[in-house]
Design a protein around this motif. Structure first.
Motif, mmCIF file in Angstrom:
data_model
loop_
_atom_site.group_PDB
_atom_site.id
_atom_site.type_symbol
_atom_site.label_atom_id
_atom_site.label_comp_id
_atom_site.label_asym_id
_atom_site.label_seq_id
_atom_site.Cartn_x
_atom_site.Cartn_y
_atom_site.Cartn_z
ATOM 1 N N ILE A 1 0.895 -1.210 -0.103
ATOM 2 C CA ILE A 1 0.026 0.128 0.001
ATOM 3 C C ILE A 1 0.990 1.097 -0.027
ATOM 4 C CG2 ILE A 1 -1.516 1.588 1.471
ATOM 5 C CD1 ILE A 1 -2.726 -1.373 2.325
ATOM 6 N N GLY A 2 1.802 1.453 0.726
ATOM 7 C CA GLY A 2 2.771 2.397 0.787
ATOM 8 C C GLY A 2 3.515 2.725 -0.315
ATOM 9 N N ALA A 3 4.155 1.662 -0.993
ATOM 10 C CA ALA A 3 4.929 1.833 -2.225
ATOM 11 C C ALA A 3 3.924 2.370 -3.238
ATOM 12 C CB ALA A 3 5.514 0.486 -2.363
ATOM 13 N N TYR A 4 2.856 1.795 -3.415
ATOM 14 C CA TYR A 4 1.861 2.017 -4.522
ATOM 15 C C TYR A 4 1.600 3.591 -4.371
ATOM 16 C CZ TYR A 4 -1.650 2.139 -8.023
ATOM 17 O OH TYR A 4 -2.552 2.614 -9.119
ATOM 18 N N ARG A 5 1.308 3.999 -3.055
ATOM 19 C CA ARG A 5 0.905 5.542 -3.094
ATOM 20 C C ARG A 5 2.153 6.363 -3.381
ATOM 21 N NH1 ARG A 5 -4.472 7.068 -2.441
ATOM 22 N NH2 ARG A 5 -5.606 5.205 -1.619
ATOM 23 N N GLU A 6 3.419 5.901 -2.939
ATOM 24 C CA GLU A 6 4.649 6.697 -3.271
ATOM 25 C C GLU A 6 4.692 6.933 -4.817
ATOM 26 O OE1 GLU A 6 9.125 6.594 -1.615
ATOM 27 O OE2 GLU A 6 7.910 4.962 -1.249
ATOM 28 N N VAL A 7 4.732 5.790 -5.505
ATOM 29 C CA VAL A 7 4.827 5.751 -7.255
ATOM 30 C C VAL A 7 3.542 6.619 -7.631
ATOM 31 C CG1 VAL A 7 4.711 4.240 -9.067
ATOM 32 C CG2 VAL A 7 5.999 3.502 -7.131
ATOM 33 N N TRP A 8 2.391 6.424 -6.912
ATOM 34 C CA TRP A 8 1.172 6.991 -7.599
ATOM 35 C C TRP A 8 1.433 8.805 -7.522
ATOM 36 C CZ3 TRP A 8 -2.882 10.458 -6.274
ATOM 37 C CH2 TRP A 8 -4.064 10.369 -7.132
ATOM 38 N N ASP A 9 1.831 9.161 -6.644
ATOM 39 C CA ASP A 9 2.132 10.536 -6.045
ATOM 40 C C ASP A 9 3.082 10.995 -7.183
ATOM 41 O OD1 ASP A 9 0.520 10.532 -3.936
ATOM 42 O OD2 ASP A 9 1.996 10.503 -2.357
ATOM 43 N N ILE A 10 4.149 10.291 -7.721
ATOM 44 C CA ILE A 10 5.143 10.674 -8.559
ATOM 45 C C ILE A 10 4.315 10.766 -9.828
ATOM 46 C CG2 ILE A 10 7.137 9.975 -9.919
ATOM 47 C CD1 ILE A 10 8.159 8.829 -7.186
ATOM 48 N N TRP A 11 3.565 9.839 -10.161
ATOM 49 C CA TRP A 11 2.748 9.803 -11.406
ATOM 50 C C TRP A 11 2.078 11.062 -11.417
ATOM 51 C CZ3 TRP A 11 -2.068 6.109 -12.534
ATOM 52 C CH2 TRP A 11 -2.522 6.542 -13.755
ATOM 53 N N LYS A 12 1.397 11.488 -10.490
ATOM 54 C CA LYS A 12 0.289 12.520 -10.632
ATOM 55 C C LYS A 12 1.106 13.953 -10.109
ATOM 56 C CE LYS A 12 -3.115 9.720 -11.733
ATOM 57 N NZ LYS A 12 -3.801 10.140 -13.036
ATOM 58 N N GLY A 13 2.102 13.857 -9.985
ATOM 59 C CA GLY A 13 3.126 15.090 -9.501
ATOM 60 C C GLY A 13 3.043 16.230 -10.621
ATOM 61 N N GLU A 14 3.929 17.222 -10.636
ATOM 62 C CA GLU A 14 3.982 18.159 -11.456
ATOM 63 C C GLU A 14 5.009 18.113 -12.548
ATOM 64 O OE1 GLU A 14 5.064 21.583 -9.024
ATOM 65 O OE2 GLU A 14 3.119 21.759 -7.876
ATOM 66 N N ASP A 15 5.589 16.977 -12.453
ATOM 67 C CA ASP A 15 6.521 16.565 -13.610
ATOM 68 C C ASP A 15 6.248 16.383 -14.941
ATOM 69 O OD1 ASP A 15 8.665 17.747 -11.844
ATOM 70 O OD2 ASP A 15 9.105 15.568 -11.021
ATOM 71 N N GLY A 16 4.813 15.826 -15.026
ATOM 72 C CA GLY A 16 4.399 15.330 -15.942
ATOM 73 C C GLY A 16 4.696 13.976 -16.513
ATOM 74 N N VAL A 17 4.902 13.178 -15.474
ATOM 75 C CA VAL A 17 5.275 11.622 -15.598
ATOM 76 C C VAL A 17 4.030 11.017 -16.276
ATOM 77 C CG1 VAL A 17 5.863 9.671 -14.658
ATOM 78 C CG2 VAL A 17 7.048 11.461 -13.954
ATOM 79 N N GLU A 18 4.408 10.232 -17.537
ATOM 80 C CA GLU A 18 3.272 9.676 -18.278
ATOM 81 C C GLU A 18 2.588 8.734 -17.951
ATOM 82 O OE1 GLU A 18 6.533 10.293 -19.230
ATOM 83 O OE2 GLU A 18 7.106 9.559 -21.360
ATOM 84 N N ASP A 19 3.198 7.657 -17.250
ATOM 85 C CA ASP A 19 2.486 6.474 -16.946
ATOM 86 C C ASP A 19 2.957 5.884 -15.550
ATOM 87 O OD1 ASP A 19 4.652 4.610 -17.628
ATOM 88 O OD2 ASP A 19 4.192 5.480 -19.585
ATOM 89 N N LEU A 20 2.431 4.939 -15.080
ATOM 90 C CA LEU A 20 2.497 4.403 -13.782
ATOM 91 C C LEU A 20 4.158 3.853 -13.759
ATOM 92 C CD1 LEU A 20 1.169 4.417 -11.197
ATOM 93 C CD2 LEU A 20 0.248 2.156 -11.657
ATOM 94 N N ARG A 21 4.412 2.972 -14.989
ATOM 95 C CA ARG A 21 5.721 2.510 -15.040
ATOM 96 C C ARG A 21 6.685 3.220 -14.818
ATOM 97 N NH1 ARG A 21 6.574 -2.502 -16.743
ATOM 98 N NH2 ARG A 21 4.770 -2.364 -18.309
ATOM 99 N N THR A 22 6.624 4.406 -15.777
ATOM 100 C CA THR A 22 7.788 5.469 -15.780
ATOM 101 C C THR A 22 8.042 5.920 -14.295
ATOM 102 O OG1 THR A 22 7.162 5.828 -17.998
ATOM 103 C CG2 THR A 22 8.610 7.520 -16.750
ATOM 104 N N ALA A 23 6.693 6.288 -13.547
ATOM 105 C CA ALA A 23 6.835 6.917 -12.381
ATOM 106 C C ALA A 23 7.630 5.729 -11.187
ATOM 107 C CB ALA A 23 5.414 7.099 -11.549
#
Length: 474
Positions: free
Chosen positions: A432-454
């Motif tokens: 749960i903690g790891a998914y939230r960490e990756v999801w926050d990068i995905w939805k952050g301000e840097d414009g990361v395009e997908d979950l794998r890249t995040a």
């Protein structure tokens, strides 16, 4: 699985391509990025083993991708598909996987190029013990050096042979049990390791399905219940993933194996399918289900969640545009090629990447390693204390309210955690903690395009910081 892998597919190059895609979102210099990406140590050995009346030369590998944390960690697979490119790719994925779930290991992987079904148990034991002695000679195994685990074609039995061989060569090492994980419980293993990867897949997909924003975009309801799921692979990972999804209320509409596939939009009974396969040798011709002899076709059938839990590159540029699933959970290593990734991302499919999703195994391996270093079973110190404390609290509540709970309720309320409860709880919290960490990068301000890249960004950031803190870049 009946699905052809493109001839130009390079597994390690595919991992590097995903790495490069993510690297532009990080702050590290080219030199540090190249160091993170490179495989640090590559061991290829060939050794003779007497099989029957003949001597066979066995080809084997152990590759340590990263030493930013030690020991290195990764499974050993027995397969005729084992080659240096595959083992390098899997070792790299282990580095990123460990970083994402905050397990303090560098990535490694091993493999022996054999078909384990062609050898007797005695012959497999000879091969495994000789491989272990080669690892010991080259300093590629040890509790603080490199800690293998089971993978495709191996299990607790092989890990028991490895730990026994290691102990015989290090008779006075007090932590020798920690040289390998995935062992039988009687040999220092941890309860919950068998189902760990499949359970981690379930926890990860469940967390993704609990995010309302993403489910709304996909046109799905929040949660697992009622979602149609297809699982490819009925090995350890696929079986346990399917089991936990079904127990949570998902509808298992398809199962895919190497001999073919079955599909029933009304749902399959997993245990009944397993029993049918045990009695007939095949999942085909299961009652009421549609049987499909070309197993890869069912990857393209209607479902909400597709779980490829078998081999790499099963979804590629030849079939990605036909996939109907809205969520793909990569339970296997590298089941999607980079080309497939691009196609599916354009379609809006939510791909939950392998470097996060199948980290349940290494997470619980970490718990086993800690158990071996402490030589104390989880729950041994606190279980009775917790139960006595719960009893005191319950007695106080009963005396204050003048009401008594039933024997069944009391049994539930007073139960202290066993080892498996603590292992499952730790795994759930980690996923749960790891998914939230990756999801926050995905939805952050840097414009990361997908979950794998995040996920790769998350991993690169952690490994890069570790290298900086080591001070090896003047």
């Amino acid at each position: 699985m009946g699905n052809s892998i493109p001839s130009n597919f390079g597994f390690f190059k595919g991992v590097e391509k995903n790495f490069d895609k993510a690297a532009k979102y990080t702050r590290f210099s080219k030199g540090i990025l190249e160091q993170i990406k490179a495989c640090n140590s590559v061991l290829q050995v060939k050794f003779p083993v007497k099989i029957g009346e003949n001597v066979e030369v066995i080809e084997a590998y152990r590759i340590q991708h990263s030493h930013h944390r030690t020991p290195c960690k990764g499974g050993i697979r027995y397969s005729m598909a084992v080659n240096q490119d595959e083992v390098m790719a899997l070792a790299a994925l282990m580095t990123y996987k460990c970083a994402i779930v905050n397990v303090p290991f560098g990535g490694a992987k091993g493999g022996i190029r054999i078909d384990p079904t062609k050898y007797s148990e005695y012959e497999l034991e000879k091969i495994t013990r000789r491989y272990t002695s080669e690892l010991v000679k080259k300093n590629f195994i040890g509790p603080g050096v490199d800690v293998p685990a089971p993978d495709y074609g191996t299990g607790a039995r092989e890990m028991a042979w490895i730990v026994d061989t290691y102990r015989s060569l290090h008779p006075n090492e007090v932590y020798s049990n920690a040289c390998v994980t995935g062992k039988p419980v009687t040999q220092g293993g941890v309860r919950g390791r068998v189902e760990a990867t499949g359970l981690g897949v379930f926890y990860g997909v469940r967390e993704a399905c609990n995010i309302e924003e993403d489910m709304k975009r996909l046109g799905l309801s929040v949660g697992i219940e009622g979602k149609r799921i297809i699982v490819q692979g009925l090995g350890n990972v696929g079986y346990h993933a399917a089991k936990f999804f079904q127990e949570a209320g998902a509808i298992l509409v398809g199962l895919i194996e190497y001999e073919g596939a079955i599909y029933d939009e009304n749902g399959l009974d997993l245990e009944a399918v397993v029993a049918h396969r045990a009695s007939t040798g095949s999942i085909l011709d299961f009652e009421k289900a549609k049987s499909v002899k070309t197993s890869s076709e069912v990857l393209e059938y209607p479902c909400d969640i597709l779980i490829p839990a078998a081999l790499e590159a099963v979804i590629n540029e030849s079939n990605a545009d036909k996939i109907q699933a809205k969520i793909i959970g990569e339970a296997a290593n590298g089941p999607l090629t980079p080309e497939a990734d691009e196609i599916l991302n354009k379609k809006g499919v939510l791909v939950i990447p392998d470097i996060y999703l199948n980290a349940g195994g290494v997470t619980v391996s970490y718990f086993e390693w800690l158990k071996n270093l402490s030589n104390v079973r989880y729950g041994r110190l606190e279980k009775r204390f917790d139960e006595n404390m719960y009893a005191e609290i319950l007695n106080i509540i009963e005396s204050m309210t003048d009401k008594k709970v039933s024997k069944i309720e009391k049994k539930i309320l007073l139960r202290g955690p066993d080892e498996i409860d603590l292992v499952h709880s730790g795994l759930e919290d980690t996923m749960i903690g790891a998914y939230r960490e990756v999801w926050d990068i995905w939805k952050g301000e840097d414009g990361v395009e997908d979950l794998r890249t995040a996920a790769f960004v998350c991993a690169i950031n952690k490994v890069g910081v570790a290298y900086e803190e080591l001070g090896i870049f003047p």
